[in-house]
Design an enzyme around this catalytic site. Structure first.
Site, PDB file in Angstrom:
ATOM      1  N   ARG A   7      57.282 -13.099  35.495  1.00 50.42           N
ATOM      2  CA  ARG A   7      58.506 -12.447  36.561  1.00 50.42           C
ATOM      3  C   ARG A   7      58.893 -12.373  37.085  1.00 50.42           C
ATOM      4  NH1 ARG A   7      61.441 -10.521  34.595  1.00 50.42           N
ATOM      5  NH2 ARG A   7      61.725  -8.353  33.785  1.00 50.42           N
ATOM      6  N   GLU A  38      66.203 -12.382  32.141  1.00 52.95           N
ATOM      7  CA  GLU A  38      66.554 -11.097  32.274  1.00 52.95           C
ATOM      8  C   GLU A  38      68.018 -10.952  32.711  1.00 52.95           C
ATOM      9  OE1 GLU A  38      65.188  -6.839  33.361  1.00 52.95           O
ATOM     10  OE2 GLU A  38      64.489  -8.516  34.913  1.00 52.95           O
ATOM     11  N   GLU A  71      56.813  -9.127  38.341  1.00 55.61           N
ATOM     12  CA  GLU A  71      58.295  -8.569  39.234  1.00 55.61           C
ATOM     13  C   GLU A  71      58.271  -7.791  40.561  1.00 55.61           C
ATOM     14  OE1 GLU A  71      59.385  -4.540  37.506  1.00 55.61           O
ATOM     15  OE2 GLU A  71      60.101  -6.297  36.425  1.00 55.61           O
ATOM     16  N   HIS A 127      56.084  -1.445  32.241  1.00 53.77           N
ATOM     17  CA  HIS A 127      55.918  -1.219  33.936  1.00 53.77           C
ATOM     18  C   HIS A 127      54.437  -0.157  34.507  1.00 53.77           C
ATOM     19  CE1 HIS A 127      59.310   0.438  36.894  1.00 53.77           C
ATOM     20  NE2 HIS A 127      59.684  -0.564  36.261  1.00 53.77           N
ATOM     21  N   TRP A 175      54.285   4.062  38.412  1.00 51.89           N
ATOM     22  CA  TRP A 175      55.890   4.189  38.035  1.00 51.89           C
ATOM     23  C   TRP A 175      56.512   3.348  37.359  1.00 51.89           C
ATOM     24  CZ3 TRP A 175      60.272   2.147  39.525  1.00 51.89           C
ATOM     25  CH2 TRP A 175      61.816   2.714  38.648  1.00 51.89           C
ATOM     26  N   TYR A 199      61.276   5.747  32.908  1.00 52.58           N
ATOM     27  CA  TYR A 199      61.577   4.144  33.221  1.00 52.58           C
ATOM     28  C   TYR A 199      62.581   3.584  31.942  1.00 52.58           C
ATOM     29  CZ  TYR A 199      62.386  -0.503  34.297  1.00 52.58           C
ATOM     30  OH  TYR A 199      62.282  -1.619  34.168  1.00 52.58           O
ATOM     31  N   GLU A 204      56.022  -6.692  28.746  1.00 48.21           N
ATOM     32  CA  GLU A 204      55.660  -6.531  30.897  1.00 48.21           C
ATOM     33  C   GLU A 204      55.303  -5.620  31.037  1.00 48.21           C
ATOM     34  OE1 GLU A 204      58.990  -6.532  33.314  1.00 48.21           O
ATOM     35  OE2 GLU A 204      59.963  -6.676  31.683  1.00 48.21           O
ATOM     36  N   ARG A 253      65.544  -5.564  24.959  1.00 48.99           N
ATOM     37  CA  ARG A 253      64.209  -5.278  25.541  1.00 48.99           C
ATOM     38  C   ARG A 253      64.230  -4.079  24.949  1.00 48.99           C
ATOM     39  NH1 ARG A 253      63.204  -3.057  31.616  1.00 48.99           N
ATOM     40  NH2 ARG A 253      64.436  -2.138  31.257  1.00 48.99           N
ATOM     41  N   ASP A 290      58.910  -2.646  28.508  1.00 53.51           N
ATOM     42  CA  ASP A 290      58.466  -2.989  29.333  1.00 53.51           C
ATOM     43  C   ASP A 290      57.594  -1.758  29.495  1.00 53.51           C
ATOM     44  OD1 ASP A 290      58.277  -3.256  32.244  1.00 53.51           O
ATOM     45  OD2 ASP A 290      59.774  -2.545  33.312  1.00 53.51           O
TER      46      ASP A 290
END
Length: 409
Positions: free
Chosen positions: A290, A346, A269, A219, A409, A159, A243, A147, A217
């Site tokens: 995820r 992951e 996630e 996010h 975030w 992040y 992602e 990643r 990602d």
């Protein structure tokens, strides 16, 4: 096998973890992970005050019945606190059942579908040289999939970039929960991010070639049209997945993204039940699920979710950062090994203090994980070591845009 005790252990080696330990009248114990990053004590209270009294005297072998009872008897269903608590019970009961059978858990899930579990690592950098060095370090550690996260000019903290400073003055690292009295404020500018990122992936491909699987990602920070734009811009660099490109609570938003890009999409996630995925899976708007075993009701629920996804050729990509304890990671690995539609796992490596508290049989070698052959999960909790590390309040950061608006975030 009757449940005679259920203990909730909160410990903070490297970071905070919530562990449930269930004991039967035969003396068999099982562990479950109930960690919810930044809200750990909410799950600990839910377990201690509401769930544990319901477990005493129950048959530890009746896992499905226990799951349905805990989900339906509360009336107020779902949500991350409830589902993390149910997951802790569910995984602990599977651990007990597998120990009683004298088998590693994956054998009770149908046996192995593969010899190893492909894992991806997390490379990051504030600039290209630092990012390239991070990728090389991960390749040297054995990772075969990487990643890629990067700083963005004009944004102070992004992040996933390990070397940037934190509010606490310590290494930001992969686990950004800060042990500070209040959440740290970070800044964000989506347009700057969208301008910068494609050039980063072009440079990474030029340096490391076309074969290395690369992930990224987002996010949750983009609108659907911004996510579609980024997915299309990244197509020349052949990502394994993009992602969390947009907040997916609005499942229909992924229709727009899917219409405009062939970049594979991974979502979920922050989800905690199959209901969060119904449209995404049925309309094949994503490529990878995820969710974490720890946050999605445990092995029982995740197996059903992934079987549903398999009907649509959607694969697993189970969440596995360091806010999933080694207990939760082991549960994911047993499931990964057994299911047919495994995609990738992951894997963030826990710190030395965490490994002192949680003794693990799972291994990582040559890019692949394996849960090991010990009966049960293959993780044991050293309660004396855990007691050395009391809970410390910690918060994830939050974002504001340049005009002061709170952002994802």
């Amino acid at each position: 096998m009757k449940i005679v005790a259920a203990d909730v252990i909160v410990s903070s080696p490297d970071r905070n973890f919530v562990t449930l330990k269930i004991t039967t009248d035969d003396g068999v114990t099982g562990l479950g992970d109930g960690t919810l990053n930044g809200r750990e004590l909410s799950v600990a209270s839910y377990l201690r005050d509401h769930v544990v009294p319901l477990l005493i005297g129950r048959d530890a072998h009746r896992i499905e019945d226990a799951w349905q009872f805990l989900y339906r008897s509360a009336y107020w269903r779902r949500g991350p606190v409830t589902m993390a608590a149910i997951a802790a019970v569910d995984v602990a009961l599977w651990d007990i059942k597998a120990k009683a059978a004298g088998m590693p858990l994956y054998q009770l899930l149908g046996g192995a579908s593969r010899t190893g579990i492909m894992a991806y690592g997390h490379a990051s950098g504030r600039d290209l040289p630092e990012l390239f060095d991070s990728i090389r370090r991960h390749l040297e550690q054995g990772y075969r999939s990487i990643r890629v996260q990067t700083s963005v000019p004009g944004i102070n903290a992004v992040y996933g970039v390990a070397t940037q400073p934190s509010a606490a003055g310590k290494r930001y690292d992969y686990e950004p929960a800060q042990r500070t009295p209040l959440p740290a404020e970070e800044d964000w500018d989506t347009r700057s991010y969208l301008r910068h990122l494609p050039g980063v992936f072009e440079a990474v491909r030029n340096e490391f070639g076309p074969e290395l699987p690369l992930l990224h990602d987002g996010h949750h920070r983009m609108t659907p049209i911004q996510a579609a734009k980024l997915g299309k811009a990244l197509e020349p660099y052949d990502l394994f997945w993009l992602e969390d490109c947009t907040p997916a609570e609005n499942q229909e938003a992924l229709r727009l993204v899917r219409q405009h890009t062939t970049t594979p999409l991974a979502i979920g996630e922050v989800f905690n039940t199959v209901w969060d995925y119904q449209t995404l899976i049925r309309e094949q708007l994503i490529d990878y699920v995820r969710s974490a075993v720890t946050h999605t009701g445990g092995i029982t629920a995740m197996r059903k979710l992934l079987d549903f996804a398999a009907q649509y050729q959607i694969k697993s990509g189970i969440h596995g950062p360091t806010d999933i304890s080694p207990v939760g990671m082991a549960a994911a690995l047993h499931l990964d090994l057994a299911i047919h539609n495994f995609g990738i796992q992951e894997y963030m490596q826990h710190g030395a203090l965490t490994n002192e508290v949680f003794r693990q049989s799972f291994t990582f070698a040559d890019g692949y994980l394996h849960p090991g052959e010990q009966p049960g999960l293959g993780v044991e909790l050293d309660e004396e070591a855990a007691a050395k590390f009391p809970y410390v309040p910690a918060y994830l950061p939050f974002n504001r845009l340049q005009d002061g608006t709170v952002h994802d975030w």
